[in-house]
Design an enzyme around this catalytic site. Structure first.
Site, mmCIF file in Angstrom:
data_model
loop_
_atom_site.group_PDB
_atom_site.id
_atom_site.type_symbol
_atom_site.label_atom_id
_atom_site.label_comp_id
_atom_site.label_asym_id
_atom_site.label_seq_id
_atom_site.Cartn_x
_atom_site.Cartn_y
_atom_site.Cartn_z
ATOM 1 C CE LYS B 80 -3.717 1.610 2.831
ATOM 2 N NZ LYS B 80 -4.651 1.422 4.087
ATOM 3 C CB SER B 155 -8.224 2.616 3.331
ATOM 4 O OG SER B 155 -7.214 2.177 4.264
ATOM 5 C CB SER B 179 -8.172 -0.074 6.224
ATOM 6 O OG SER B 179 -8.881 1.028 6.086
#
Lengths: 96, 476
Positions: B80, B155, B179
């Site tokens: 990420k 996310s 997330s």
């Protein structure tokens, strides 16, 4: 809790140091009130006498030996990330 | 020609050792997948092609010299945009960090580096991890590989979509309120939020420091455990990291399942597992923490955000406005110009709940509620080894369908309580939504430090089921 107004939003935006354009204030105010209405449900919880939790590890005061260690990053590499520098310092606009 | 599609870490390792594939070809295979599929999925922000191939060649040299290689050596993965990897662009999917090149690596990335895993790309997310759909990325939304009209969740949506689309064998994500687990559930993959502090947060961009956890997204609990073993442990650079004495579980375990009204409910009741008995089934209401958690979470997390994100001020790094005449304007205009709408919203909300006159009513009260939620979760976990509960009520939703911020916040309703309590939770694929055919997820939640126990249970369940082996076909 009470509804918040556009002038409240302007005050909070100043606290948060975020410029909000005038044409966005109305919609931000609406969203803000709808979020507050949603979180205001905590009013119903009986929290009398409960100790607040700010962290979940139970660790208090981590210390290390007072010995100088070499940083893995050179100061000039960190300075290179700044938008503006001069003579090894970060440069900013005048304060006042 | 060997089949390199959807390899587990074990299988890829065996192929490398037996010479069925070279590390270079394995990395190139995954880079090619990115080139082919990413225009549709839009998971990747930056590809690190040259460095990845160089590292793969070094692994091949080692193998050709007859040296032993570790399980993760030569295994391609993605991370990420929250993760700093020295020399790579690290944007947090924000315009304020558009040109930011990481000056050092996060501990998790460094440990994977040392284990020989190969970072091939950095992947999309909601800006600063504020969101549950990856639509809040300042660059572009990511699409769910199972249905390109739908969100991958968030996310860590870029990570989950990358794993689901086989762009890399695993990915690293962050989980502040769900997330890792929610996007894993939406994309039919396995996502693990370890106990708070089990993995160092050093070098990972902060969202809400007393909640943020780092963990793997992969295609099985087995792969998850391999990555977790590599990245976990005490780190002197993160004073909130914890050296949990991670125990293997005892033989027979007892679970309680909470029903939420989706297909997982009936699937659980018709399934028998080795060493795991679902001893009790109750409606989610009886856990009594989900609604309360959501309210407490959306007070505490914006508060921590408003303090953590003060550092993006246009002074030391990141973008700076061209239109300021004094320092205060540098702050306000930089943040006004380069933060996206949700990031602004959360910063304002946090500044409000922490401000004079509101602190007790909001922040302090939410911290007290956090204590009550933590106690309640632990009370259930005193009686049962683990809590089983679906990861989300619904499967992945359509892109653009949750424009109201509060509606988006509610997608975290079944995940946030684990973050408030600091307990570990893994989401594994478990069944499919009847009407859409999209994957659903099941969480396995244990006590703080029970990470190995819930990984073991996840493996047991995946031994008995094949939901995790199903993949979404991408229509090109």
């Amino acid at each position: 809790m009470s509804k918040i107004s556009i002038s409240d939003i302007e005050k909070v935006a100043n606290l948060a140091r975020i410029e909000i354009s005038q044409d966005r204030l109305d919609s931000i105010c609406l969203e803000f009130n709808s979020i507050l209405e949603f979180v205001d449900t905590i009013e119903n919880a009986d929290t009398g006498g409960i100790i607040p939790t700010s962290q979940v590890t139970g660790i208090n005061g981590v210390s290390r030996e007072d010995k100088v260690t070499k940083s893995q990053v050179a100061p000039e590499d960190l300075l290179a990330l700044a938008p503006e520098t001069q003579d090894g310092y970060v440069k900013v606009r005048k304060v006042l | 020609m060997v089949d390199l599609n959807y390899l587990s870490i074990d299988a890829a390792h065996d192929m490398l050792v037996s010479g069925k594939v070279t590390a270079e070809d394995l990395v190139k295979f995954h880079l090619d997948k990115i080139k082919k599929l990413n225009p549709k999925v839009r998971s990747v922000i930056t590809i690190d092609e040259k460095s990845a191939i160089d590292k793969a060649k070094a692994v091949d040299t080692k193998i050709s010299e007859g040296k032993q290689i570790g399980l993760l050596e030569g295994i391609p993965y993605t991370a990420k945009e929250m993760f700093m990897a020295k020399g790579t662009k690290t944007t947090a999917a924000s315009k304020i960090l558009e040109d930011f090149i990481a000056p050092y690596s996060a501990t998790a990335i460094r440990k994977l580096d040392e284990a020989g895993a190969i970072l091939i790309a950095k992947v999309n997310q909601d800006e600063f991890a504020h969101g549950g759909s990856t639509e809040n990325s300042a660059y572009h939304p990511t699409h769910n590989p199972w249905d390109l009209d739908r969100v991958p969740g968030g996310s860590s949506g870029g990570s989950a979509a990358a794993v689901a689309a086989d762009m890399g064998i695993f990915s690293l994500g962050t989980d502040t309120g769900g997330s890792i687990r929610q996007p894993a559930a939406f994309c039919g993959v396995t996502g693990f939020k370890p106990s708070y502090g089990a993995v160092s947060r050093y070098g990972v961009i902060s969202m809400a420091s007393s909640f943020d956890c780092i963990g793997p997204i992969s295609r099985s609990a087995k792969d998850t455990e391999i990555v977790f073993d590599a990245i976990s442990g005490l780190d002197p650079r993160d004073s909130t990291s914890v050296d949990y004495k991670l125990d293997k579980p005892k033989e027979q375990l007892k679970a309680i399942y909470y029903e939420v009204g989706n297909e997982v409910d009936s699937l659980i009741n018709n399934q028998n597992f080795n060493h795991l008995e679902v001893a009790s089934t109750k409606p989610i209401k009886e856990l009594g923490v989900t609604e309360e958690s959501l309210a407490a979470y959306y007070i505490l997390v914006p508060s921590e955000i408003s303090s953590n994100l003060e550092r993006y001020d246009g002074v030391r790094y990141g973008a700076r406005t061209q239109n300021s005449s004094n320092l205060n304007e540098t702050y306000t205009k930089t943040r006004g110009e380069f933060f996206g709408p949700e990031v602004k919203r959360r910063n304002l909300l946090g500044a409000y709940t922490l401000s004079a006159g509101y602190y007790d009513a909001y922040y302090k009260k939410a911290m007290q509620l956090r204590t009550m939620i933590k106690n309640r979760v632990n009370e259930v976990l005193d009686e049962y080894d683990v809590i089983l509960v679906p990861t989300t009520i619904e499967p992945a939703f359509k892109i653009g369908s949750k424009a109201d911020p509060v509606e988006m916040y509610k997608t975290d309703v079944l995940t946030v309580f684990a973050n408030l309590a600091g307990v570990p939770s893994i989401s594994i694929p478990f069944g499919f939504d009847e009407s859409s055919g999209l994957p659903l997820g099941l969480q396995i939640i244990g006590k703080q430090g029970d990470d190995k126990k819930i990984l073991e249970i996840a493996k047991t369940i995946q031994d008995a089921t094949d939901y995790h082996k199903k993949v979404g076909e991408i229509k090109l």
